[in-house]
Scaffold this active site. Sequence first.
Site, PDB file in Angstrom:
ATOM      1  N   ASN A  72       0.819  -1.159  -0.332  1.00  0.00           N
ATOM      2  CA  ASN A  72       0.070  -0.077   0.067  1.00  0.00           C
ATOM      3  C   ASN A  72       0.793   1.364  -0.064  1.00  0.00           C
ATOM      4  O   ASN A  72       0.507   2.318  -0.519  1.00  0.00           O
ATOM      5  CB  ASN A  72      -0.914  -0.164   1.161  1.00  0.00           C
ATOM      6  CG  ASN A  72      -1.947  -0.892   0.951  1.00  0.00           C
ATOM      7  OD1 ASN A  72      -2.005  -1.834   0.068  1.00  0.00           O
ATOM      8  ND2 ASN A  72      -2.745  -1.404   2.105  1.00  0.00           N
ATOM      9  N   ASN A 172       0.168  -1.675  -6.809  1.00  0.00           N
ATOM     10  CA  ASN A 172      -0.277  -2.676  -5.925  1.00  0.00           C
ATOM     11  C   ASN A 172      -1.796  -2.536  -5.532  1.00  0.00           C
ATOM     12  O   ASN A 172      -2.038  -1.233  -5.420  1.00  0.00           O
ATOM     13  CB  ASN A 172       0.437  -2.260  -4.498  1.00  0.00           C
ATOM     14  CG  ASN A 172       0.207  -3.104  -3.558  1.00  0.00           C
ATOM     15  OD1 ASN A 172       0.561  -4.245  -3.230  1.00  0.00           O
ATOM     16  ND2 ASN A 172      -0.516  -2.576  -2.565  1.00  0.00           N
ATOM     17  N   GLU A 173      -2.363  -3.813  -5.699  1.00  0.00           N
ATOM     18  CA  GLU A 173      -3.793  -3.724  -5.064  1.00  0.00           C
ATOM     19  C   GLU A 173      -4.490  -2.552  -5.467  1.00  0.00           C
ATOM     20  O   GLU A 173      -5.508  -2.132  -4.588  1.00  0.00           O
ATOM     21  CB  GLU A 173      -3.718  -4.029  -3.755  1.00  0.00           C
ATOM     22  CG  GLU A 173      -3.130  -5.204  -2.976  1.00  0.00           C
ATOM     23  CD  GLU A 173      -3.168  -5.541  -1.766  1.00  0.00           C
ATOM     24  OE1 GLU A 173      -3.794  -4.830  -0.985  1.00  0.00           O
ATOM     25  OE2 GLU A 173      -2.985  -6.835  -1.296  1.00  0.00           O
ATOM     26  N   TYR A 244      -4.418 -13.946   2.216  1.00  0.00           N
ATOM     27  CA  TYR A 244      -3.781 -13.797   3.667  1.00  0.00           C
ATOM     28  C   TYR A 244      -4.832 -14.867   4.166  1.00  0.00           C
ATOM     29  O   TYR A 244      -5.932 -14.821   4.219  1.00  0.00           O
ATOM     30  CB  TYR A 244      -3.804 -12.562   4.171  1.00  0.00           C
ATOM     31  CG  TYR A 244      -2.824 -11.706   4.080  1.00  0.00           C
ATOM     32  CD1 TYR A 244      -1.460 -11.688   4.341  1.00  0.00           C
ATOM     33  CD2 TYR A 244      -3.134 -10.685   2.879  1.00  0.00           C
ATOM     34  CE1 TYR A 244      -0.471 -10.917   3.709  1.00  0.00           C
ATOM     35  CE2 TYR A 244      -2.116  -9.935   2.529  1.00  0.00           C
ATOM     36  CZ  TYR A 244      -0.748  -9.926   2.713  1.00  0.00           C
ATOM     37  OH  TYR A 244       0.280  -8.966   2.375  1.00  0.00           O
ATOM     38  N   GLU A 292       1.817 -11.451  -2.752  1.00  0.00           N
ATOM     39  CA  GLU A 292       1.666 -11.251  -1.219  1.00  0.00           C
ATOM     40  C   GLU A 292       1.083 -12.596  -0.734  1.00  0.00           C
ATOM     41  O   GLU A 292      -0.087 -13.055  -1.368  1.00  0.00           O
ATOM     42  CB  GLU A 292       0.835 -10.085  -0.805  1.00  0.00           C
ATOM     43  CG  GLU A 292       1.786  -8.831  -0.982  1.00  0.00           C
ATOM     44  CD  GLU A 292       0.867  -7.564  -0.471  1.00  0.00           C
ATOM     45  OE1 GLU A 292       0.163  -7.875   0.464  1.00  0.00           O
ATOM     46  OE2 GLU A 292       0.890  -6.651  -1.064  1.00  0.00           O
TER      47      GLU A 292
END
Length: 514
Positions: A72, A172-173, A244, A292
Amino acid sequence: MRKARVLIDRDFAIGQTDPRLFGAFVEHLGRCVYGGIYEPGHPTADEKGFRKDVLALVKELGPTLIRYPGGNFVSGYNWEDGVGPLETRPARLDLAWFSTEPNSFGTNEFMDWCKAAAVEPMMAVNLGTRGGDAARSLVEYCNHPGGTAWSELRRKHGWDKPHDVKLWCLGNEVDGPWQMEHKSAAAYGAVAAEAAKMMRWVDPTIELAACGSSGRNMPTFGQWEDTVLEHTFDHVDYISLHTYLNNYRQDTASFLASPDLMDRFIDEVVALADAVAAKRRSNKRLMLSFDEWNVWYRTRRSRADRVKEGWPVAPPILEEIYTMEDALAFGGACISLLNHADRVRVACLAQLVNVIAPIMTETGGGAWRQTIFFPFAHMSRYGRGRVLRAQAESETYDSSYYDPRGPQEQTFAVPNVPYLKLAAVADDGGGLSLFLLNRDLKQELEVSVEARSFGRLTVGERFELRHDDLKATNTKDAPSKVRPAPLQSVSFDGGRLQATLKPASWNVIHLSAN
């Protein structure tokens, strides 16, 4: 006692593991950088401020690749702030983690640290608050030999030779509303395609990863990949995915089943990428960057809580303390990655030090291994080679998995979970490594493995990781409470291996060629 039968043949393989499969992640988040890998003045720090006790543990852990600087954080990062003389670098407010970023560690320090750790750098560019122009300038700064404004600036800063970074993340994301400058799939795809084009014009040898979904439970999953790849398919080599694992509901059996959803996620992203290729009648096959992954659930905090704490430098946030059961679920994730070596070519354990990490430190003090350290170290050491297609027969159980990550909380059914989860890797020296997770919490598991087409093999190193208390942890005062021990009940004769796995255990067996 439960029983399981496994058949493997050296001639039937899933694929060769890419060295980049054993990567990790360093982000400007909490104490990952400051007080983690970098702490000038620490008793073990070298002349560049790198903690040598951490470097020793990193080398023992065995990552091959490090993704940097986020995460992030990268979606609001001006890379120019982190280069040049330290006294001229500005401090900035980091909106990702509500911290103050001093910028005393940046791109060149990271490259030096990678050399000290003997790892390959993987750089992410800011496609949140910035775009293709800043991205191509960073590639020029890092990779161009000299004679241009950005490359000469690098040389002026003291790094004469180019860093030659080959692997780059396009943001990213960006699918997540928590991200700075969150974008729709169409908007991100357009920006990523233009950034990729310019970055490759600067250095045609680089490899690029486009942002896929930041979780399988994202409401845009599937549509996101399809739209992004319609824009970027011709420009990128990888599509990313993040996962995750958690045990929010304190249901250990379901928690240990959760890595099977990683398998499902990988298969689905492969199908989505190949569907885009099919629509184009293209022979190109995108690989996956699982950049990730980890266990993470206890240490989340709301933005409101972060705001109350002000804007500290390197606050101790997201410092997950891992248990024995976390290590078991983590080991299952390692097996999932190995068993998709044909398409998952890059993977990054998030993160490396202090922040949801296998290595913990005390600022000014010592460093130690968390429970998840050991399955990763085993995977990196014994997972190099050809992953074999194992045929396993094991009793199963049914489960469900609750995933709160992202804006859409969901519960997924996970039926027919085999008590035995395994991967088999044949190395170049004629040996065989087996990774075996017994997910039964109460019963031992007797495993019989028939290994065909191998020569004479001898049982070599073998380990089990278990503890009578599944909530046991390693701490600075008891750093070795959970650690591997020799696996006792192993024999190999006439091409057949017999092993007895204790309940709730992670096991590794290496068979050496005579």
